[in-house]
Enzyme design. Structure first.
Site, PDB file in Angstrom:
ATOM      1  N   ALA A 108       0.863  -1.180   0.000  1.00  0.00           N
ATOM      2  CA  ALA A 108       0.000   0.000   0.000  1.00  0.00           C
ATOM      3  C   ALA A 108       0.903   1.235   0.000  1.00  0.00           C
ATOM      4  CB  ALA A 108      -0.891  -0.012   1.234  1.00  0.00           C
ATOM      5  N   GLY A 129       0.638  -4.966   1.086  1.00  0.00           N
ATOM      6  CA  GLY A 129      -0.589  -5.046   0.299  1.00  0.00           C
ATOM      7  C   GLY A 129      -0.377  -5.722  -1.054  1.00  0.00           C
ATOM      8  N   GLU A 180      -0.647  -9.284  -0.362  1.00  0.00           N
ATOM      9  CA  GLU A 180      -2.058  -9.563  -0.043  1.00  0.00           C
ATOM     10  C   GLU A 180      -2.913  -9.637  -1.310  1.00  0.00           C
ATOM     11  OE1 GLU A 180      -2.188  -6.311   2.814  1.00  0.00           O
ATOM     12  OE2 GLU A 180      -2.624  -7.758   4.394  1.00  0.00           O
ATOM     13  N   GLU A 216       4.890  -4.983   7.245  1.00  0.00           N
ATOM     14  CA  GLU A 216       4.197  -3.835   7.856  1.00  0.00           C
ATOM     15  C   GLU A 216       4.722  -3.509   9.249  1.00  0.00           C
ATOM     16  OE1 GLU A 216       2.722  -6.332   6.213  1.00  0.00           O
ATOM     17  OE2 GLU A 216       1.101  -5.562   4.949  1.00  0.00           O
TER      18      GLU A 216
HETATM   19  N1  CO8 Z   1       4.589   3.212  -0.720  1.00  0.00           N
HETATM   20  C1  CO8 Z   1       4.953   4.368  -1.301  1.00  0.00           C
HETATM   21  N2  CO8 Z   1       6.052   4.503  -2.064  1.00  0.00           N
HETATM   22  C2  CO8 Z   1       6.827   3.407  -2.238  1.00  0.00           C
HETATM   23  C3  CO8 Z   1       6.509   2.163  -1.670  1.00  0.00           C
HETATM   24  C4  CO8 Z   1       5.323   2.086  -0.881  1.00  0.00           C
HETATM   25  N3  CO8 Z   1       4.899   0.935  -0.334  1.00  0.00           N
HETATM   26  N4  CO8 Z   1       7.461   1.282  -2.023  1.00  0.00           N
HETATM   27  C5  CO8 Z   1       8.338   1.944  -2.802  1.00  0.00           C
HETATM   28  N5  CO8 Z   1       7.954   3.225  -2.929  1.00  0.00           N
HETATM   29  C6  CO8 Z   1       8.625   4.283  -3.681  1.00  0.00           C
HETATM   30  C7  CO8 Z   1       9.850   4.796  -2.942  1.00  0.00           C
HETATM   31  O1  CO8 Z   1       9.481   5.751  -1.979  1.00  0.00           O
HETATM   32  C8  CO8 Z   1      10.648   5.380  -4.085  1.00  0.00           C
HETATM   33  O2  CO8 Z   1      10.096   6.617  -4.428  1.00  0.00           O
HETATM   34  P1  CO8 Z   1      11.105   7.912  -4.646  1.00  0.00           P
HETATM   35  O3  CO8 Z   1      11.944   7.521  -5.834  1.00  0.00           O
HETATM   36  O4  CO8 Z   1      10.161   9.036  -4.898  1.00  0.00           O
HETATM   37  O5  CO8 Z   1      11.910   8.032  -3.395  1.00  0.00           O
HETATM   38  C9  CO8 Z   1      10.353   4.444  -5.238  1.00  0.00           C
HETATM   39  O6  CO8 Z   1       9.140   3.770  -4.891  1.00  0.00           O
HETATM   40  C10 CO8 Z   1      11.437   3.386  -5.426  1.00  0.00           C
HETATM   41  O7  CO8 Z   1      11.611   2.737  -4.187  1.00  0.00           O
HETATM   42  P2  CO8 Z   1      13.069   2.575  -3.493  1.00  0.00           P
HETATM   43  O8  CO8 Z   1      13.964   3.682  -3.894  1.00  0.00           O
HETATM   44  O9  CO8 Z   1      12.843   2.347  -2.038  1.00  0.00           O
HETATM   45  O10 CO8 Z   1      13.548   1.223  -4.224  1.00  0.00           O
HETATM   46  P3  CO8 Z   1      14.570   0.129  -3.663  1.00  0.00           P
HETATM   47  O11 CO8 Z   1      14.828  -0.780  -4.802  1.00  0.00           O
HETATM   48  O12 CO8 Z   1      15.718   0.784  -2.982  1.00  0.00           O
HETATM   49  O13 CO8 Z   1      13.756  -0.646  -2.504  1.00  0.00           O
HETATM   50  C11 CO8 Z   1      11.833  -1.785  -1.564  1.00  0.00           C
HETATM   51  C12 CO8 Z   1      12.644  -1.429  -2.840  1.00  0.00           C
HETATM   52  C13 CO8 Z   1      12.650  -2.716  -0.667  1.00  0.00           C
HETATM   53  C14 CO8 Z   1      10.563  -2.501  -2.029  1.00  0.00           C
HETATM   54  C15 CO8 Z   1      11.487  -0.488  -0.789  1.00  0.00           C
HETATM   55  O14 CO8 Z   1      10.908   0.441  -1.695  1.00  0.00           O
HETATM   56  C16 CO8 Z   1      10.497  -0.708   0.332  1.00  0.00           C
HETATM   57  O15 CO8 Z   1      10.854  -1.184   1.377  1.00  0.00           O
HETATM   58  N6  CO8 Z   1       9.219  -0.329   0.095  1.00  0.00           N
HETATM   59  C17 CO8 Z   1       8.180  -0.436   1.131  1.00  0.00           C
HETATM   60  C18 CO8 Z   1       7.742  -1.875   1.337  1.00  0.00           C
HETATM   61  C19 CO8 Z   1       6.693  -1.941   2.435  1.00  0.00           C
HETATM   62  O16 CO8 Z   1       6.925  -1.629   3.572  1.00  0.00           O
HETATM   63  N7  CO8 Z   1       5.473  -2.349   2.021  1.00  0.00           N
HETATM   64  C20 CO8 Z   1       4.352  -2.470   2.945  1.00  0.00           C
HETATM   65  C21 CO8 Z   1       3.576  -1.197   2.957  1.00  0.00           C
HETATM   66  S1  CO8 Z   1       2.268  -1.185   4.171  1.00  0.00           S
HETATM   67  C22 CO8 Z   1       1.037  -2.131   3.457  1.00  0.00           C
HETATM   68  O17 CO8 Z   1       1.159  -2.622   2.362  1.00  0.00           O
HETATM   69  C23 CO8 Z   1      -0.215  -2.324   4.286  1.00  0.00           C
HETATM   70  C24 CO8 Z   1      -1.324  -2.984   3.462  1.00  0.00           C
HETATM   71  C25 CO8 Z   1      -2.657  -2.656   4.053  1.00  0.00           C
HETATM   72  C26 CO8 Z   1      -3.760  -2.697   2.997  1.00  0.00           C
HETATM   73  C27 CO8 Z   1      -4.780  -1.640   3.165  1.00  0.00           C
HETATM   74  C28 CO8 Z   1      -4.365  -0.263   2.826  1.00  0.00           C
HETATM   75  C29 CO8 Z   1      -5.461   0.770   2.584  1.00  0.00           C
END
Ligand code: CO8
Length: 258
Positions: free
Chosen positions: A65, A109, A112, A132
């Site tokens: 998400a 998400g 999921e 998360e």
């Molecule tokens: N949300 C928003 N932006 C994201 C997300 C995310 N989940 N994942 C990546 N991005 C963005 C980064 O911020 C970045 O943007 P910018 O270039 O503007 O800084 C761009 O995508 C590229 O990402 P990275 O530079 O971080 O890329 P890497 O290759 O270094 O890393 C990762 C990749 C490991 C996937 C890293 O991006 C990461 O850890 N992302 C977050 C993963 C995470 O924590 N996911 C869980 C989120 S919470 C959730 O899903 C709850 C679900 C509930 C469902 C109901 C919701 C309403």
């Protein structure tokens, strides 16, 4: 409609939906979930489609998400319009089979949504996780329920409590994914599997999907009874008659989806 957030196309009787927010690794914001839901419903209604494939990019199926969109929300904000039921569960209304073709990250998400599909074909670079806890929350779209059913309590607890990422090999060994294919073959393999399914009788494929899903919703005794009644009901279809007749006559069946 936010057309650019998902790219849709039809190949034969297969509908393909590609999540398309590459700048954010397909992070699932409200607009993307609306677009995904609309594409799913459109394909569900299209009689020329017998199976759907949901995919992302080679780097990310979906990295979760959208964290930036959630960052400032309060308890009141998230409960007022229940963020999840609003547009995260449209997938559950789809009766046609849906295959997730996952390459790269399927986190939070993203994992999921993949688990809401009927089965997952993973590229060899796929990475799954429910991280998360690392951002101070827990899975919100079924991860804490579907992951243990897919991979056992022990591994699900490990994933949900440590937030660690599981690679494709571990995911296949644990039963989360049905098969692993080389990244450059993912789209072809998913399309091939979907084409096989779309070549079956649609009402029978829907009945089969409903029966397998019952295994997760009810007791064994009730599930077996549901299966038996559904099996009986297939004898009311033209396609059951055609399938068995074609076998006996040593020819390919010609299903009319009736
Ligand atoms: N949300 C928003 N932006 C994201 C997300 C995310 N989940 N994942 C990546 N991005 C963005 C980064 O911020 C970045 O943007 P910018 O270039 O503007 O800084 C761009 O995508 C590229 O990402 P990275 O530079 O971080 O890329 P890497 O290759 O270094 O890393 C990762 C990749 C490991 C996937 C890293 O991006 C990461 O850890 N992302 C977050 C993963 C995470 O924590 N996911 C869980 C989120 S919470 C959730 O899903 C709850 C679900 C509930 C469902 C109901 C919701 C309403």
């Amino acid at each position: 409609m936010h057309d650019s957030l998902v790219i849709t196309r039809i190949e034969g009787r297969v509908g393909i939906i590609q999540l398309n927010r590459p700048s954010h690794l397909n992070a699932l914001n409200d607009a993307l979930m609306d677009a995904l839901g609309a594409a799913l419903i459109e394909m569900e209604k299209n009689d020329d489609i017998g199976c759907i494939v949901l995919t992302g990019s080679s780097k990310a199926f979906a990295a979760g998400a959208d964290i930036s969109a959630m960052q400032k929300l309060s308890y009141h904000d998230v409960t007022k319009d229940d963020l999840i039921s609003r547009n995260w569960e449209t997938m559950l209304q789809v009766r046609k089979p849906v295959i997730a073709a996952v390459a790269g990250y399927a986190l939070g998400g993203g994992c999921e949504v993949a688990m809401m599909c009927d089965f997952i074909i993973a590229a060899d670079n796929a990475k799954f996780g429910q991280p998360e806890i690392k951002i101070g929350t827990i899975p919100g779209a079924g991860g804490s329920q579907r992951l243990p059913r897919a991979v056992s309590k022990s591994k699900a607890m490990d994933m949900v409590l440590t937030g660690r990422i599981m690679d494709a090999v571990e995911a296949e060994r644990a039963g989360l994914v049905s098969r692993i294919v080389p990244l450059d073959k993912l789209n072809d393999e998913a399309l091939e599997a979907a084409t096989v399914i779309a070549g079956m009788s649609l009402p029978i494929a829907i009945a089969a999907k409903e029966a397998v899903n019952r295994a997760y919703e009810t007791t064994l005794r009730e599930g077996v009874l549901f299966e038996r009644r559904t099996f009986h009901a297939t004898f009311a279809t033209q396609d059951r008659k055609e399938g068995m007749t074609a076998f006996v006559e040593k020819r390919e069946p010609h299903f009319t989806h009736q």
